[in-house]
Scaffold this motif. Structure first.
Motif, short mmCIF file in Angstrom:
data_model
loop_
_atom_site.label_atom_id
_atom_site.label_comp_id
_atom_site.label_asym_id
_atom_site.label_seq_id
_atom_site.Cartn_x
_atom_site.Cartn_y
_atom_site.Cartn_z
N ASN A 421 -6.23 -1.89 -7.54
CA ASN A 421 -4.57 -2.10 -7.98
C ASN A 421 -4.39 -4.06 -7.53
O ASN A 421 -5.07 -3.75 -6.10
CB ASN A 421 -3.10 -2.16 -8.15
CG ASN A 421 -3.92 -0.65 -9.12
OD1 ASN A 421 -4.55 -0.99 -10.10
ND2 ASN A 421 -2.54 -0.22 -9.00
N ILE A 422 -4.14 -4.65 -7.48
CA ILE A 422 -3.36 -6.03 -6.81
C ILE A 422 -1.89 -6.09 -7.06
O ILE A 422 -1.27 -6.01 -7.41
CB ILE A 422 -3.79 -7.33 -7.70
CG1 ILE A 422 -5.24 -7.38 -7.81
CG2 ILE A 422 -2.69 -8.58 -6.81
CD1 ILE A 422 -5.71 -9.19 -8.45
N ALA A 442 4.26 -3.34 0.16
CA ALA A 442 4.37 -3.68 -1.36
C ALA A 442 5.83 -3.10 -2.16
O ALA A 442 6.25 -2.88 -1.12
CB ALA A 442 2.70 -2.55 -1.99
N ASP A 443 6.15 -4.27 -3.41
CA ASP A 443 7.11 -4.18 -3.84
C ASP A 443 6.99 -2.33 -4.14
O ASP A 443 8.81 -2.11 -4.46
CB ASP A 443 6.79 -4.75 -5.78
CG ASP A 443 7.93 -3.99 -5.98
OD1 ASP A 443 9.03 -4.98 -6.29
OD2 ASP A 443 7.65 -2.73 -7.08
N ASN A 444 6.50 -1.33 -4.16
CA ASN A 444 6.43 0.24 -4.84
C ASN A 444 6.65 0.36 -3.37
O ASN A 444 6.30 2.10 -2.80
CB ASN A 444 5.53 0.59 -5.49
CG ASN A 444 4.15 0.62 -4.64
OD1 ASN A 444 4.19 0.07 -3.33
ND2 ASN A 444 2.95 0.60 -5.09
N ASN A 445 6.72 -0.01 -1.78
CA ASN A 445 7.67 0.18 -0.45
C ASN A 445 5.79 1.28 0.52
O ASN A 445 6.00 1.31 1.25
CB ASN A 445 8.73 1.26 -0.08
CG ASN A 445 8.50 1.33 0.45
OD1 ASN A 445 9.33 -0.16 1.72
ND2 ASN A 445 9.15 2.38 1.38
N ARG A 464 -5.60 -7.03 -2.68
CA ARG A 464 -6.50 -5.95 -3.87
C ARG A 464 -6.55 -4.36 -3.02
O ARG A 464 -7.32 -4.53 -1.79
CB ARG A 464 -7.35 -6.78 -4.58
CG ARG A 464 -8.03 -5.14 -5.06
CD ARG A 464 -10.14 -6.13 -5.62
NE ARG A 464 -9.68 -6.60 -6.86
CZ ARG A 464 -9.72 -8.63 -6.42
NH1 ARG A 464 -9.79 -8.89 -5.67
NH2 ARG A 464 -9.84 -8.76 -7.64
N ILE A 465 -6.65 -3.93 -2.95
CA ILE A 465 -6.40 -2.34 -2.60
C ILE A 465 -7.76 -1.94 -2.37
O ILE A 465 -8.05 -1.41 -3.81
CB ILE A 465 -5.71 -1.31 -2.72
CG1 ILE A 465 -3.84 -2.00 -2.91
CG2 ILE A 465 -5.31 0.23 -2.37
CD1 ILE A 465 -3.62 -2.47 -1.20
N GLY A 475 -6.29 -3.07 2.12
CA GLY A 475 -6.70 -4.30 1.04
C GLY A 475 -7.68 -5.59 2.15
O GLY A 475 -7.84 -5.51 3.04
N GLU A 476 -7.53 -6.40 0.94
CA GLU A 476 -8.39 -8.00 0.91
C GLU A 476 -7.41 -8.30 0.29
O GLU A 476 -6.82 -8.43 -0.55
CB GLU A 476 -9.27 -7.63 0.52
CG GLU A 476 -9.66 -7.43 -0.73
CD GLU A 476 -11.51 -7.39 -0.91
OE1 GLU A 476 -11.62 -7.18 0.22
OE2 GLU A 476 -11.87 -7.18 -2.54
#
Length: 478
Positions: A421-422, A442-445, A464-465, A475-476
């Motif tokens: 996912n990104i 991330a937004d999801n903590n 991107r994870i 990620g990258e």
């Protein structure tokens, strides 16, 4: 009541101005010391426990900086040492006593003029104050949770008198905001929306040491958020012991859902987080507001404590296993992909194997992205400490380990779902281990590490994870 609110605000502003005068007085003394010796006095600050304490310590550090002290990360370099204490568990108190013991040697052998200050939840307990007076007379300033803003006055009193200063209040007199603050991050900040707690969970000492619920007005909160946004802050964390009950006692009643919607409109703020939500007060209105506000992160910390309705009753949590799981269902229906975290206590008095199995079942159904897990620790002064059927330590520890065996694979699976996912990652810092790696949420903590440099800090970057490490992601940049 409305006049009372205005009077309280006026009293708070008057007290703030009074403390600023004390700041200036201490500053003169410290500047004269620096001119005479060629070096500035230094302070060391340690916040223990919850995020509320962390935010309070930013204010303490801001006031100390304005008083002419320079911050150090080494206790044995400091002329002023302050611990902002926690009393949720006994180990937290034992840690403080251990540190105070070591500081006695420091004052005797290295810096006899060092000032040691203690504040926060621990100091609101009479038994602690008695212990401090008897065994730790080298502690110079002791104050509590209701009067943190008085640090400048207490510091000057100590400087001028040379005597130990105790200033403990049993209730809030006025709320004093807008004191100097030394934020830990340039682009993120915490904002208190309320103080205290009315829940009286049977295991918890917080209502006794932080007092009853007191909400700030929406106008004051929004003014602070706008000021932070103007200062470059992009992410706000709203803090309260139970944010879901925000505004109920105001003269003009407000709701947390309404407050979220107002903050969502503040220009410059990109993300809004909050802690902590009590399940008994999580309304459909709030779930809808979370779903509709684009800046509110799709992450919810929803402490369950136990999956057994009987244990929840004994805990005085005022919800059941079934109602909790229904909340989880509603939240996920409104916000597919939201992540949930929780608090879990194992070994609460009277917990049977069946009760414990129900907790495991809730973990399996709720599928938490992370959980703060605790062995029950009796706190003197709480109803649970006097309950029968206290669980033997060996049984509690064995259950705790079995719980982790269920929880950790689920945490791994929830994180594994993010691979490929990104995610939009708000970058907070450079890795301590590798200067070429930055870290953020991330937004999801979820915590994400990826290659980057200092210019990434404070930016929201698509990542991107590529790998799951269970408790964080690799990620990258896209």
């Amino acid at each position: 009541m409305e006049n009372d609110e205005r009077n309280t605000t006026a009293a708070g502003q008057a007290e703030r101005l009074r403390q600023l005068e004390y700041i200036r007085s201490v500053r003169k003394i410290n500047d004269a010391y620096a001119a005479e010796t060629g070096k500035k006095r230094k302070f060391y600050s340690l916040a223990m426990g919850c995020q509320m304490n962390g935010h309070d310590s930013e204010k303490l550090e801001g006031m100390l900086t304005e008083m002419g002290y320079e911050q150090t990360q080494t206790e044995t370099e400091a002329d002023f040492i302050i611990y902002n204490t926690c009393c949720i568990r006994e180990n937290a108190e034992l840690k403080v006593y251990g540190k105070l013991g070591a500081l006695k040697h420091y004052k005797e052998t290295q810096n006899p003029n060092a000032v040691i200050a203690l504040c926060g939840c621990m100091t609101q307990q009479p038994t602690v104050l008695e212990t401090l007076r008897k065994k730790y007379p080298h502690v110079d300033i002791v104050f509590g949770t209701f009067n943190l803003y008085k640090l400048p006055e207490l510091t000057l009193t100590r400087m001028e008198s040379g005597e130990t200063v105790y200033d403990i209040w049993q209730e809030q007199k006025e709320i004093v905001e807008d004191v100097p603050s030394l934020r830990g991050h340039a682009y993120k900040a915490s904002v208190n929306i309320m103080y205290g707690c009315d829940n009286f969970c049977s295991y918890c000492i917080v209502p006794y040491v932080r007092g009853r619920e007191r909400s700030r007005t929406p106008e004051d909160i929004l003014a602070e958020v706008r000021k932070l946004a103007a200062d470059g802050v992009k992410e706000i964390m709203l803090l309260g012991q139970n944010v879901n009950s925000y505004g109920k006692k105001l003269e003009k009643p407000a709701t947390f859902a309404g407050l979220l919607r107002q903050i969502n409109e503040v220009e410059g703020i990109e993300r809004v987080r909050f802690m902590t939500s009590h399940p008994k007060d999580l309304s459909d209105e709030l779930i809808q507001a979370m779903a509709e506000c684009d800046k509110v992160c799709k992450y919810l910390h929803l402490p369950v404590q136990s999956g057994s309705s009987e244990i929840l009753r004994r805990m005085n949590r005022r919800y059941t296993r079934e109602s909790y799981l229904e909340l989880v269902r509603k939240v996920r229906a409104a916000m597919p992909g939201i992540t949930l975290s929780t608090d879990i206590i194992v070994g609460f008095p009277g917990e049977t194997e069946e009760d414990f199995q129900e907790t495991l079942d809730v973990i399996r159904q709720a599928r938490y992205s992370t959980a703060f897990t605790f062995l029950y620790s009796p706190r003197t002064g709480t109803p649970a400490a006097e309950m029968e059927n206290q669980i033997p330590e060996d049984i509690a520890k064995e259950r705790f380990n079995r719980m982790l065996d269920v929880l950790n694979p689920i945490v791994h699976e929830v994180h594994e779902e993010q691979v490929g996912n990104i995610l939009e990652v708000f970058v907070e810092k450079i890795s301590r281990q590798d200067s070429g790696i930055v870290s953020g949420r991330a937004d999801n903590n979820m915590l994400v590490h990826f290659p980057g440099a200092s210019e990434c800090i404070g930016q929201t970057i698509p990542v991107r994870i590529v790998e799951n490490k269970t408790f964080y992601l690799i990620g990258e940049r896209v």
